[in-house]
Design an enzyme around this catalytic site. Structure first.
Site, PDB file in Angstrom:
ATOM      1  N   GLU A  63       8.618  16.188  15.741  1.00  0.00           N
ATOM      2  CA  GLU A  63       9.175  15.979  14.406  1.00  0.00           C
ATOM      3  C   GLU A  63       8.516  16.937  13.411  1.00  0.00           C
ATOM      4  O   GLU A  63       7.301  16.919  13.230  1.00  0.00           O
ATOM      5  CB  GLU A  63       8.958  14.537  13.953  1.00  0.00           C
ATOM      6  CG  GLU A  63       9.620  14.228  12.628  1.00  0.00           C
ATOM      7  CD  GLU A  63       9.476  12.772  12.213  1.00  0.00           C
ATOM      8  OE1 GLU A  63      10.437  12.218  11.667  1.00  0.00           O
ATOM      9  OE2 GLU A  63       8.388  12.205  12.447  1.00  0.00           O
ATOM     10  N   CYS A  97      13.364  10.788   8.413  1.00  0.00           N
ATOM     11  CA  CYS A  97      13.294  10.564   9.856  1.00  0.00           C
ATOM     12  C   CYS A  97      14.661  10.449  10.511  1.00  0.00           C
ATOM     13  O   CYS A  97      14.783  10.599  11.731  1.00  0.00           O
ATOM     14  CB  CYS A  97      12.472   9.310  10.145  1.00  0.00           C
ATOM     15  SG  CYS A  97      13.028   7.859   9.219  1.00  0.00           S
ATOM     16  N   GLY A 126       6.462   5.352   8.529  1.00  0.00           N
ATOM     17  CA  GLY A 126       5.678   6.577   8.556  1.00  0.00           C
ATOM     18  C   GLY A 126       5.672   7.192   9.938  1.00  0.00           C
ATOM     19  O   GLY A 126       6.569   6.936  10.756  1.00  0.00           O
ATOM     20  N   LYS A 135       0.870  -1.169   0.000  1.00  0.00           N
ATOM     21  CA  LYS A 135       0.000   0.000   0.000  1.00  0.00           C
ATOM     22  C   LYS A 135       0.912   1.225   0.000  1.00  0.00           C
ATOM     23  O   LYS A 135       1.447   1.617   1.027  1.00  0.00           O
ATOM     24  CB  LYS A 135      -0.922  -0.030   1.224  1.00  0.00           C
ATOM     25  CG  LYS A 135      -2.065   1.002   1.155  1.00  0.00           C
ATOM     26  CD  LYS A 135      -1.593   2.379   1.542  1.00  0.00           C
ATOM     27  CE  LYS A 135      -2.686   3.423   1.333  1.00  0.00           C
ATOM     28  NZ  LYS A 135      -2.160   4.791   1.579  1.00  0.00           N
ATOM     29  N   GLY A 145       1.567   4.784  13.107  1.00  0.00           N
ATOM     30  CA  GLY A 145       2.124   3.506  13.545  1.00  0.00           C
ATOM     31  C   GLY A 145       1.441   2.975  14.793  1.00  0.00           C
ATOM     32  O   GLY A 145       1.212   1.769  14.930  1.00  0.00           O
ATOM     33  N   GLU A 157       8.925   1.317  11.408  1.00  0.00           N
ATOM     34  CA  GLU A 157       9.985   2.324  11.326  1.00  0.00           C
ATOM     35  C   GLU A 157       9.269   3.663  11.339  1.00  0.00           C
ATOM     36  O   GLU A 157       8.689   4.087  10.347  1.00  0.00           O
ATOM     37  CB  GLU A 157      10.811   2.119  10.063  1.00  0.00           C
ATOM     38  CG  GLU A 157      12.158   2.818  10.113  1.00  0.00           C
ATOM     39  CD  GLU A 157      12.103   4.198   9.492  1.00  0.00           C
ATOM     40  OE1 GLU A 157      12.026   5.179  10.267  1.00  0.00           O
ATOM     41  OE2 GLU A 157      12.133   4.299   8.271  1.00  0.00           O
TER      42      GLU A 157
END
Length: 483
Positions: free
Chosen positions: A388, A290, A234, A181, A239, A256
């Site tokens: 972030e 990231c 993502g 996806k 997550g 991740e």
């Protein structure tokens, strides 16, 4: 008319039930193509196809699976120019980045797992003495790796080639089947990858790709009862929601997630090296990565020098059309994301940070650009330091001694990749061992692609890359017999 991309399900190219949506070039704001919007039923059909294909594929000889991956690598490498042009248009990456770090890395990842020999997959046999519940003597014990089953791979928008390749290649090498996806912003490259795998001889149902802007597409691909594992790259927030679904059905996970990497710069550091490394936050994927060292912690004695040099470095970077060979900083992925990054810069101002450079939208006629921005005078409690941002924004916080630097680095919800710059290598390694991060770079932002990759805390669950990915996409089975 720009082509309309079909879905890839059970080895066939299928028209989407939900029609198509526009994929936009972040630099020109022009239409790149039309991506398919899958229905929930089509996603579930893809998962069912992967389930049906799992048995035969998992029993296929490892050498045959590796051969398919090798042929796919050759196809991707042979179309480097074509695929990189699409990746540049979808992501806004510079052409050099699209060629080298996106399509080039994808080809290398398929090639790497095509070299895997079956002897590398099992854990070596072990001979153990019988335990307290057995009779005296020895038992043979063989620990082998078995494929997990059907893996849903939910990929990130910042690299639509290397990221999915890093999931699909090791998963297929281990005998799993996959449902991919892709991120809704740039899915067209992932369909090109599926096309390359189809041409390489992957059997129907082994690889499936379903896309869509609706959250229901990803939700169906994660929740399907045919899925045994979810591999996600993502944001931490997404997550966490995926992990909740996986937890209910005991599905395996590889997560991740986000990062807020600390760059701990001591007063004996090579400032040129530190500035160049930290400066990659401005240029590499325009800060949409990231692993970027976005949170600079600098020893007070060199604070002003480092800030001045970082500002000068950022000021020299050309922001503009990623097709131009001298462009270093391209756009961010969308207008909405540009607004988000700019809102963080404004928040930093309100929190008391000093905008040393950047902070204003570049004067370009089109595109979703953010100027490389350096925020100094920051405190560790500021949101711009703690959250972030995922853009070309660097914050700087001073510290006095080693203990304070370590404490500040660990004062975060994240723990993906941190960095240490020091001329004292012994101190750098000592500090690295105390940082709560899945990886630490010492005097470099480079990565070893065979080293385990993953995060502590809210930066993820599990490790992949290199041989670690083969473990991530497998289960351990013990076989015991009388000695």
């Amino acid at each position: 008319m720009t082509a309309r991309q079909p879905l890839f399900v059970a080895g066939s190219w299928v028209e989407p039930d939900g029609g198509h949506y526009e994929v936009t070039d972040p630099a020109s704001e022009e239409t790149v193509g039309w991506a398919p919007e899958a229905s929930r039923d089509q996603v579930l059909a893809a998962c069912a196809a992967a389930r049906e294909a799992f048995g035969p594929w998992s029993r296929t000889a490892p050498e045959e699976r590796a051969a398919v991956l090798g042929r796919a690598a050759g196809i991707i490498a042979g179309r480097l120019k074509e695929y990189a042009s699409l990746a540049r248009a979808e992501t806004g990456a510079t052409l050099g980045t699209a060629r080298g770090m996106q399509v080039g890395v994808a080809a290398a990842r398929f090639r790497r797992y095509a070299r895997v020999e079956s002897a590398e997959w099992p854990v070596p046999p072990q001979i153990n003495e019988a335990g307290p519940m057995g009779k005296a003597g020895v038992m043979g014990a063989l620990a082998v790796r078995q494929p997990v089953g059907v893996v849903t791979c939910v990929t990130s928008y910042n690299n639509p080639w290397a990221n999915p390749a890093g999931k699909v290649a090791p998963a297929l090498a281990m005998g799993n089947t996959v449902v991919v996806k892709p991120a809704p912003q740039d899915p067209l490259s992932v369909y090109r990858m599926a096309q390359a795998l189809e041409e390489a001889g992957v059997p129907p149902g082994v690889v499936n790709v379903v896309s869509g802007r609706s959250t229901g597409v990803g939700e169906a691909a994660v929740a399907s009862p045919d899925v045994d594992m979810v591999s996600f790259t993502g944001s931490t927030a997404v997550g966490q929601r995926i992990a909740e679904v996986c937890g209910r059905d005991m599905k395996r996970q590889l997560m991740e997630l986000g990062g807020k990497g600390a760059a701990v710069v001591f007063d004996d550091a090579d400032l040129g090296s530190a500035v160049a490394g930290i400066g990659t936050t401005f240029s590499f994927y325009s800060g949409q990565i990231c692993t970027a060292p976005t949170r600079v912690l600098v020893q007070r004695g060199i604070h002003d020098r480092l800030v001045d040099q970082l500002a000068a470095y950022a000021h020299r970077l050309k922001v503009g059309d990623p097709r131009e060979p001298d462009t270093v900083v391209g756009p961010v992925i969308s207008a909405a994301h540009r607004d988000r990054v700019e809102s963080y810069v404004e928040l930093g101002r309100k929190e008391g940070a000093v905008v040393v450079t950047g902070g204003e939208r570049p004067a370009l006629s089109s595109g979703f650009y953010v100027a490389p921005t350096l925020l100094a005078g920051c405190g560790s409690d500021m949101r711009v330091v703690r959250e972030e941002i995922f853009g070309p924004v660097v914050t700087v916080v001073p510290f006095d001694d080693e203990e304070e630097g370590i404490a500040l680095a660990n004062d975060t919800d994240y723990g993906l990749i941190d960095y240490v710059w020091s001329g004292d290598v012994a101190r750098a390694f000592r500090v690295a061992r105390r940082l709560r991060a899945g990886g630490v770079g010492i005097n470099t932002v480079g990565r070893n692609m065979e080293a385990p990759f993953g995060g502590f805390k809210k930066s993820g669950v599990g490790r992949d890359v290199g041989s670690y990915a083969l473990h991530a996409y497998s289960e351990v089975q013990s076989i015991v017999w009388p000695g």
